[in-house]
Design an enzyme around this catalytic site. Structure first.
Site, PDB file in Angstrom:
ATOM      1  N   HIS A 265       0.814  -1.221   0.000  1.00 43.49           N
ATOM      2  CA  HIS A 265       0.000   0.000   0.000  1.00 43.49           C
ATOM      3  C   HIS A 265       0.844   1.267   0.000  1.00 43.49           C
ATOM      4  O   HIS A 265       0.345   2.346   0.301  1.00 43.49           O
ATOM      5  CB  HIS A 265      -0.942  -0.005   1.201  1.00 43.49           C
TER       6      HIS A 265
ATOM      7  N   GLY B 154      -0.559 -10.233  12.008  1.00 45.19           N
ATOM      8  CA  GLY B 154      -1.118  -8.932  12.356  1.00 45.19           C
ATOM      9  C   GLY B 154      -2.102  -8.363  11.361  1.00 45.19           C
ATOM     10  O   GLY B 154      -2.277  -7.148  11.307  1.00 45.19           O
ATOM     11  N   SER B 155      -2.754  -9.206  10.587  1.00 45.60           N
ATOM     12  CA  SER B 155      -3.726  -8.728   9.605  1.00 45.60           C
ATOM     13  C   SER B 155      -5.048  -9.461   9.761  1.00 45.60           C
ATOM     14  O   SER B 155      -5.074 -10.695   9.880  1.00 45.60           O
ATOM     15  CB  SER B 155      -3.208  -8.934   8.174  1.00 45.60           C
TER      16      SER B 155
END
Length: 288
Positions: free
Chosen positions: A125, A223-224
């Site tokens: 991103h 962590g997603s």
């Protein structure tokens, strides 16, 4: 269906994680949960900002939206840029140097993986430390843009305590007077080199991420919650190739039922323990 492991069976979960990943080339997909121990909140956890992130359509079509964005981003940048890599970032860098990890695909825009020492990072991103002109394509370092903002808006309050968002933005009420930064080459519109809501991940960037998964023997997701489509697409690529998929994340994710192991725990400690158990303790200590 994955075996969901909570803190009560933490040791057994680590044993299973090591058993699954040992001897394999691992691709890693990380999300906001990897950076929470560095002081950057995630989108849903405790301390997360409740404001709506900037939408690309609003940014492009409204000067007021650009004023609101740059005011909040400027105030948040000092806190955001002061964040330091945590044990999870450092452990991933150590495992890459040891040849265990093929590389990291990061959904974060904080640049902490590179600062921790990871060399093969796909910023899915983008990264907030870069700013791009939408008119001429010139790329700028964020530091210079921040200097321009400060010089043009010396009145803008730089509070000592702010409620930071994962994208480095903060909520600002009085922003109508702000003079937004412009391209010093063509006077065009500047935008941080990140994917706003409503934008697509650049094809070349996604191809780099997909190539990393293609070369791997396993996929580790850390962590997603996998609410973003690009992350799910990478998980599906790994699933179609029948790669073992393991997830480390507090709370449910959209990939839990497609993983072989889900460990509900903080990423910093799990990744540090994984590095130690895979035999890279000395390298981990050197990086720290």
């Amino acid at each position: 269906m994955a075996a969901v492991l909570t803190s009560e069976v933490y040791v057994e979960g680590l044993d299973s994680l090591v058993e699954i990943l040992a001897g394999k080339r691992v691709a890693v997909l990380t999300g906001a949960g990897v950076s929470t121990d560095s002081g950057i909140p995630d989108y849903r956890g405790q301390g997360a900002s409740k404001r709506t992130p900037m939408n690309i359509s609003s940014f492009l079509n409204s000067e007021t939206s650009r004023q609101r964005y740059w005011a909040g981003a400027h105030i948040g940048w000092r806190t955001f840029s002061d964040a330091e890599p945590n044990g999870g970032h450092i452990a991933l860098a150590a495992m890459e140097q040891a040849g265990i990890i093929e590389g990291v695909i990061s959904q974060n825009v904080d640049g902490l993986h590179r600062r921790a020492g990871s060399s093969h990072v796909v910023d899915l991103h983008g990264s907030l430390d870069r700013v791009r002109c939408l008119d001429c394509g010139q790329m700028f370092d964020r530091t210079g843009v921040e200097r321009q903002l400060q010089e043009r808006n010396p009145w803008l309050d730089l509070a000592d305590s702010v409620t930071l968002a994962p994208d480095g933005d903060v909520e600002v009420r009085e922003f109508e007077r702000i003079v937004v930064p412009h391209c010093t080459v063509c006077l065009g519109t500047l935008k941080p080199d990140v994917v706003f809501f409503g934008e697509f991940v650049p094809p070349k960037t996604y191809a780099s991420a997909a190539s990393l998964v293609k070369r791997a023997d396993a996929l580790l997701i850390a962590g997603s919650s996998l609410t973003v489509n690009s992350g799910i697409r990478l998980l599906e690529q790994a699933r179609r190739r029948r790669l073992p998929i393991v997830i480390v994340n507090r709370g449910e994710t959209k990939g839990d039922q497609r993983s072989v192991l889900k460990l509900s725990a903080g990423t910093s400690d799990v990744l540090a323990q994984l590095a130690l158990r895979l035999g890279v303790g000395d390298l981990y200590e050197d990086i720290e």
